[in-house]
Design an enzyme around this catalytic site. Structure first.
Site, PDB file in Angstrom:
ATOM      1  N   GLY A   1      -7.647 -76.887 -56.545  1.00 26.44           N
ATOM      2  CA  GLY A   1      -8.889 -76.590 -55.841  1.00 26.44           C
ATOM      3  C   GLY A   1      -8.933 -77.326 -54.519  1.00 26.44           C
ATOM      4  O   GLY A   1      -9.542 -76.847 -53.555  1.00 26.44           O
TER       5      GLY A   1
ATOM      6  N   CYS B   1       1.520 -80.686 -64.991  1.00 24.41           N
ATOM      7  CA  CYS B   1       1.375 -81.205 -63.630  1.00 24.41           C
ATOM      8  C   CYS B   1       0.135 -82.085 -63.559  1.00 24.41           C
ATOM      9  O   CYS B   1      -0.918 -81.710 -64.088  1.00 24.41           O
ATOM     10  CB  CYS B   1       1.245 -80.043 -62.638  1.00 24.41           C
ATOM     11  SG  CYS B   1       1.016 -80.552 -60.918  1.00 24.41           S
TER      12      CYS B   1
ATOM     13  N   HIS C   1       9.961 -78.460 -59.249  1.00 25.25           N
ATOM     14  CA  HIS C   1       8.503 -78.529 -59.370  1.00 25.25           C
ATOM     15  C   HIS C   1       7.903 -79.243 -58.156  1.00 25.25           C
ATOM     16  O   HIS C   1       6.939 -78.760 -57.548  1.00 25.25           O
ATOM     17  CB  HIS C   1       8.156 -79.291 -60.665  1.00 25.25           C
ATOM     18  CG  HIS C   1       6.700 -79.500 -60.885  1.00 25.25           C
ATOM     19  ND1 HIS C   1       6.015 -78.892 -61.924  1.00 25.25           N
ATOM     20  CD2 HIS C   1       5.785 -80.256 -60.233  1.00 25.25           C
ATOM     21  CE1 HIS C   1       4.737 -79.262 -61.882  1.00 25.25           C
ATOM     22  NE2 HIS C   1       4.577 -80.101 -60.868  1.00 25.25           N
ATOM     23  N   GLU C   2       8.494 -80.379 -57.787  1.00 22.57           N
ATOM     24  CA  GLU C   2       7.958 -81.149 -56.665  1.00 22.57           C
ATOM     25  C   GLU C   2       8.183 -80.433 -55.329  1.00 22.57           C
ATOM     26  O   GLU C   2       7.324 -80.481 -54.440  1.00 22.57           O
ATOM     27  CB  GLU C   2       8.578 -82.549 -56.628  1.00 22.57           C
ATOM     28  CG  GLU C   2       8.334 -83.381 -57.877  1.00 22.57           C
ATOM     29  CD  GLU C   2       6.880 -83.429 -58.299  1.00 22.57           C
ATOM     30  OE1 GLU C   2       5.986 -83.371 -57.425  1.00 22.57           O
ATOM     31  OE2 GLU C   2       6.624 -83.518 -59.514  1.00 22.57           O
TER      32      GLU C   2
ATOM     33  N   HIS D   1       5.459 -78.003 -54.492  1.00 21.71           N
ATOM     34  CA  HIS D   1       4.234 -78.593 -53.931  1.00 21.71           C
ATOM     35  C   HIS D   1       4.270 -78.627 -52.405  1.00 21.71           C
ATOM     36  O   HIS D   1       3.235 -78.508 -51.752  1.00 21.71           O
ATOM     37  CB  HIS D   1       4.045 -80.013 -54.464  1.00 21.71           C
ATOM     38  CG  HIS D   1       3.407 -80.089 -55.810  1.00 21.71           C
ATOM     39  ND1 HIS D   1       2.140 -79.615 -56.068  1.00 21.71           N
ATOM     40  CD2 HIS D   1       3.865 -80.587 -56.988  1.00 21.71           C
ATOM     41  CE1 HIS D   1       1.841 -79.816 -57.340  1.00 21.71           C
ATOM     42  NE2 HIS D   1       2.866 -80.406 -57.920  1.00 21.71           N
TER      43      HIS D   1
END
Length: 205
Positions: free
Chosen positions: A33, A134, A176-177, A180
């Site tokens: 969010g 996460c 995964h990182e 981001h």
């Protein structure tokens, strides 16, 4: 419900009067969010890696990652839209996993690694499915496909060129990182039918 929100807003108002809001890099992980998690992170000028500002971001990332006992973190997760990731898989976590889990997931102890302006190259295009969580989507998990083997290249915290070829669970962590840094969350890659509240069972007790 309205009374609750009014009381909460008033308490927040009082808190802000006493203590000003914190600024990035945060000592907490931003939650889904927050716009920073959906932004494209900017490259770090290599000449600034040794600066107090960038070193402060890196130190905060490592501190937050270790405090929360997670295995990877990106700069956007502490509110800084820069292309920096950290990864670590300590011996303690390895010891807490069963031999069967270690073998199935391809777990291995990894020292602290910092990558600034990392790039990813796929070495083995086959994908494997495992449940993934996460810190920015706290309390939830889902099955996510990741490449079996990758190579990540970039600069370390000393602005030195580094390259790392990795497979198994560490390869999943770095993918995964890296997501981001491009404003992606595992929500964008998951099998939606596997999305769960990690503590769903406790709600039935």
């Amino acid at each position: 419900m309205r009374l609750y929100h009014w009381v909460r807003s008033y308490l927040q108002y009082i808190k802000r009067k006493i203590q000003p809001p914190s600024c990035p890099p945060y000592n907490h992980v931003c939650q889904v969010g927050d716009p920073v998690l959906r932004s494209q992170a900017a490259d770090v000028d290599p000449a600034t890696i040794s600066s107090p500002e960038v070193q402060g971001v890196i130190k905060t990332m490592v501190k937050v990652m270790r405090r929360l006992e997670c295995v990877g973190l990106s700069a956007p997760q502490v509110g800084v839209p820069l292309r920096i990731v950290a990864l670590e898989y300590p011996v303690k976590m390895m010891e807490e996993s069963s031999p069967a889990s270690r073998e199935a997931r391809g777990l291995s102890v990894q020292p602290l690694r910092i990558f600034v302006n990392p790039t990813l190259r796929v070495l083995d295009g086959r994908t494997v499915l495992f449940q993934e969580a996460c810190e920015s989507i706290s309390g939830f998990s889902a099955t996510v496909p990741r490449y079996l083997s990758v190579e990540v290249s970039g600069l370390n915290e000393n602005a030195e060129p580094v390259s790392w070829q990795v497979s198994g669970w560490p390869a999943r962590i770095i993918q995964h990182e890296m997501d981001h840094l491009d404003g992606l969350l595992y929500l964008d890659r998951m099998d939606s039918k596997t999305f769960i509240n990690i503590k769903w069972q406790t709600h039935n007790e």
